[in-house]
Scaffold this motif. Structure first.
Motif, PDB file in Angstrom:
ATOM      1  N   ARG A 238       0.988  -1.164   0.110  1.00  0.00           N
ATOM      2  CA  ARG A 238      -0.087   0.084   0.195  1.00  0.00           C
ATOM      3  C   ARG A 238       0.805   1.238   0.025  1.00  0.00           C
ATOM      4  N   ALA A 239       1.765   1.104   0.826  1.00  0.00           N
ATOM      5  CA  ALA A 239       2.677   2.436   1.094  1.00  0.00           C
ATOM      6  C   ALA A 239       3.695   2.639  -0.399  1.00  0.00           C
ATOM      7  N   LYS A 240       3.851   1.605  -1.174  1.00  0.00           N
ATOM      8  CA  LYS A 240       4.426   1.344  -2.287  1.00  0.00           C
ATOM      9  C   LYS A 240       3.523   2.116  -3.372  1.00  0.00           C
ATOM     10  N   LEU A 241       2.317   1.975  -3.159  1.00  0.00           N
ATOM     11  CA  LEU A 241       1.275   2.425  -4.238  1.00  0.00           C
ATOM     12  C   LEU A 241       0.946   4.058  -3.680  1.00  0.00           C
ATOM     13  N   GLY A 242       1.520   4.465  -2.557  1.00  0.00           N
ATOM     14  CA  GLY A 242       1.120   5.679  -1.871  1.00  0.00           C
ATOM     15  C   GLY A 242      -0.208   5.678  -1.363  1.00  0.00           C
ATOM     16  N   LEU A 243      -0.911   4.672  -1.083  1.00  0.00           N
ATOM     17  CA  LEU A 243      -2.254   4.690  -0.304  1.00  0.00           C
ATOM     18  C   LEU A 243      -1.862   5.003   0.938  1.00  0.00           C
ATOM     19  N   ARG A 244      -2.933   5.910   1.624  1.00  0.00           N
ATOM     20  CA  ARG A 244      -2.912   5.877   2.994  1.00  0.00           C
ATOM     21  C   ARG A 244      -4.266   5.275   3.723  1.00  0.00           C
ATOM     22  N   THR A 245      -5.199   4.931   3.145  1.00  0.00           N
ATOM     23  CA  THR A 245      -6.271   4.390   3.553  1.00  0.00           C
ATOM     24  C   THR A 245      -6.407   2.960   3.140  1.00  0.00           C
ATOM     25  N   THR A 246      -7.247   2.067   3.762  1.00  0.00           N
ATOM     26  CA  THR A 246      -7.308   0.847   3.505  1.00  0.00           C
ATOM     27  C   THR A 246      -8.729   0.424   2.823  1.00  0.00           C
ATOM     28  N   GLU A 247      -8.637  -0.426   1.866  1.00  0.00           N
ATOM     29  CA  GLU A 247      -9.610  -0.864   0.858  1.00  0.00           C
ATOM     30  C   GLU A 247      -9.654  -2.483   0.817  1.00  0.00           C
ATOM     31  N   ALA A 248     -10.722  -3.044   0.884  1.00  0.00           N
ATOM     32  CA  ALA A 248     -10.800  -4.461   0.899  1.00  0.00           C
ATOM     33  C   ALA A 248     -10.148  -5.056  -0.467  1.00  0.00           C
ATOM     34  N   ALA A 249     -10.317  -4.194  -1.532  1.00  0.00           N
ATOM     35  CA  ALA A 249      -9.744  -4.725  -2.939  1.00  0.00           C
ATOM     36  C   ALA A 249      -8.330  -4.369  -3.213  1.00  0.00           C
ATOM     37  N   ASP A 250      -7.602  -3.720  -2.215  1.00  0.00           N
ATOM     38  CA  ASP A 250      -6.048  -3.344  -2.294  1.00  0.00           C
ATOM     39  C   ASP A 250      -5.341  -4.391  -2.575  1.00  0.00           C
ATOM     40  N   ASN A 251      -5.657  -5.523  -2.191  1.00  0.00           N
ATOM     41  CA  ASN A 251      -4.789  -6.816  -2.573  1.00  0.00           C
ATOM     42  C   ASN A 251      -4.842  -6.977  -3.945  1.00  0.00           C
ATOM     43  N   GLU A 252      -6.219  -7.059  -4.617  1.00  0.00           N
ATOM     44  CA  GLU A 252      -6.128  -7.321  -5.800  1.00  0.00           C
ATOM     45  C   GLU A 252      -5.486  -6.202  -6.808  1.00  0.00           C
TER      46      GLU A 252
END
Ligand code: AMP
Ligand code: MG
Length: 498
Positions: A346-360
């Motif tokens: 997530r950090a490598k993608l620059g995401l700060r929040t979490t979403e269920a589909a982040d793994n995908e």
């Protein structure tokens, strides 16, 4: 004769106070012996950040006797050189007794960063050398030195490297090379294999307990009062190993020889041999030319870490007692590893929040990268410049993919995901640059430093070290070190021979 010339101040080394807590465990654990030094030794390189971590002044190595000590030709008062005994599983097979075949513990220092042990690697034969000559060649020494310091700068738990010395002493490998010594630094050099030794090779519950108590006391003091300290130790090592595997995967590091004797009880990266960083992304990448079955391929590392923890659990079973308690301690891996990896991705993608589909979302990118052999380090670094603006030009990263349509499909999902968390492009770029390195120790960079060093020119090693010590900084003048590997790098083979 002018008798008023002031005496030189004593070298900093004279003020170092050495401890030998490992040696206090007793001689079942090691053999004391002096190093076989390098003849006519010279300095190859020193790491200033590592010296700073030890609280040494930048010029510590200029003290007249330092070269002698770190080429194995002398000791400072208080040092107590010893080689420790351990065993291990190599490539999944029980290998019996191993041990420090060419490493010598010098002793332990109290430093501003906590206790640190120093070890020479390449200081001659020990009772545990088996068929080996106890030496390390300049090539592998430079690789270990540079990668230790590069990994530390990347924020990956690792043993450190203080300095390297070299010599013209010939050493036979596939061809004749020359001898060198790297000085490693770590809070502890104890491996899973130290425990396996006293359970399988020389079964001795008292020694096993003494070792576990020593590790807990010195390195896991919070576990001292745990009602089940040995199960708690296993669980803590499990967590650390799991997060280490997440660190390796996230930075594209392949260790190459994840034998249980190369697994640190502190969850540090240890024993840099045929390691490699991913260039073109291939989950099945095998960095070690001697690893014919691909047991230690990139994508397998997390499973091997878990396998190795089972070997540690088996070794600790006489202390833990209940098999169920040992298995319960290992359970931590199943949540810690995936959570730690997803957090890093997530950090490598620059995401700060979490979403269920982040793994995908993460998997979708990795699949595209694998399909098109996109460069691991360069892709993530360029992704930091990804713009969510309508009709933005994202060609810098897009051009890394052959199947542009497939990339565009992923990119539009990514852009939507970013918009949902109101991501600000410039802020995100800064955040991503702090976790996606621009500079990693690619094989061809190490190779160039090695070739120059063989010709007696160590400036390239030092230049590369300085670049790798700031892996997240743009360093525009060093752009060549961040480039794709040249064609000749495809033919580089790195094996266990070191
Ligand atoms: P490694 O695969 O480098 O972790 O080494 C496995 C075992 O072999 C360890 O016990 C090492 O100490 C030993 N070993 C490797 N190379 C040498 C060498 N040149 N001389 C003596 N022992 C060695
Ligand atoms: Mg080893």
């Amino acid at each position: 004769m002018d008798l008023d010339v002031p005496l030189r101040p004593p070298p900093a080394s004279a003020q170092l106070r050495w401890r030998n807590r490992f040696a206090a465990l007793g001689d079942r654990f090691f053999t004391e012996l002096p190093a076989a030094g390098l003849p006519q030794a010279h300095w190859v390189a020193v790491s200033e950040p590592c010296a700073a971590e030890l609280g040494l002044p930048p010029d510590w190595w200029q003290s007249p006797d330092a070269l002698q000590v770190f080429s194995g030709n002398g000791v400072w008062p208080g040092m107590r050189p010893l080689a420790s005994v351990y065993s291990g599983h190599q490539f999944g097979v029980w290998a019996g007794q191993l041990g420090d075949g060419r490493a010598l513990w010098l002793g332990e220092l109290d430093t501003p960063s906590g206790p640190r042990e120093l070890q020479l690697k390449g200081g001659g034969k020990t009772p545990y050398s088996r068929m080996g000559d106890g030496r390390a060649v300049l090539r592998s020494t430079i690789r270990e030195f540079l990668c230790s310091e590069a990994m530390a700068a990347l924020g990956v738990p690792t043993t450190r490297a203080l300095c390297m010395t070299g010599s013209a002493l010939p050493v036979r490998r596939e061809e004749i090379e020359t001898a060198a010594i790297v000085t490693r630094v770590s809070p502890s050099f104890i491996r899973f294999g130290h425990f396996e030794h006293f359970t399988h090779t020389e079964p001795d519950e008292q020694a096993l307990r003494a070792l576990a108590d020593f590790v807990i006391d010195a390195h896991y003091p919070a576990l001292r009062d745990d009602p089940s300290p040995y199960a708690a130790l296993l669980e803590e090592v499990t967590r650390r190993t799991a997060t280490l595997m997440a660190d390796w995967q996230a930075v594209g590091f392949c260790h190459g020889v994840m034998n249980t004797d190369n697994m640190s009880i502190l969850g540090l990266t240890i024993d840099y041999g045929p390691f490699g960083f991913l260039d073109a992304f291939d989950p099945g990448h095998i960095c070690n030319h001697s690893d014919h079955s691909g047991r230690y391929a990139y994508a397998r590392q997390p499973n091997v870490g878990y396998w190795n923890l089972h070997a540690l659990a088996t070794a600790l079973l006489p202390l833990i007692g209940e098999q169920d308690a040992a298995l319960a301690a290992l359970e931590a891996y199943k949540t810690t590893f995936p959570e730690a990896l997803l957090a890093r991705m997530r950090a490598k993608l620059g995401l700060r929040t979490t979403e269920a589909a982040d793994n995908e979302l993460v998997d979708g990118l990795l699949q595209r990268m694998a399909a098109d052999r996109a460069d691991f380090t360069i892709t993530f670094r360029r992704l930091g410049r990804f713009s969510t603006a309508p009709a933005a030009d994202n060609s810098a990263v897009r051009d890394l993919f052959l199947d542009r349509e497939a990339f565009d499909a992923w990119a539009s999902r990514y852009a939507e995901r970013l918009r949902r968390e109101n991501s600000h492009d410039a802020e995100r770029a800064a955040r991503m640059d702090a976790v996606n390195p621009k500079f990693v120790l690619r094989n061809h960079l190490a190779e160039a430093a090695i070739r120059a060093a063989r010709d007696g020119d160590f400036t390239e090693t030092m230049r590369l070290l300085k670049v790798l010590q700031r892996p997240f900084d743009e360093q525009p003048e060093q752009a060549a070190y961040a480039d794709f590997p040249p064609d000749w790098a495809q033919h580089l083979e790195v094996s266990c021979s070191s």
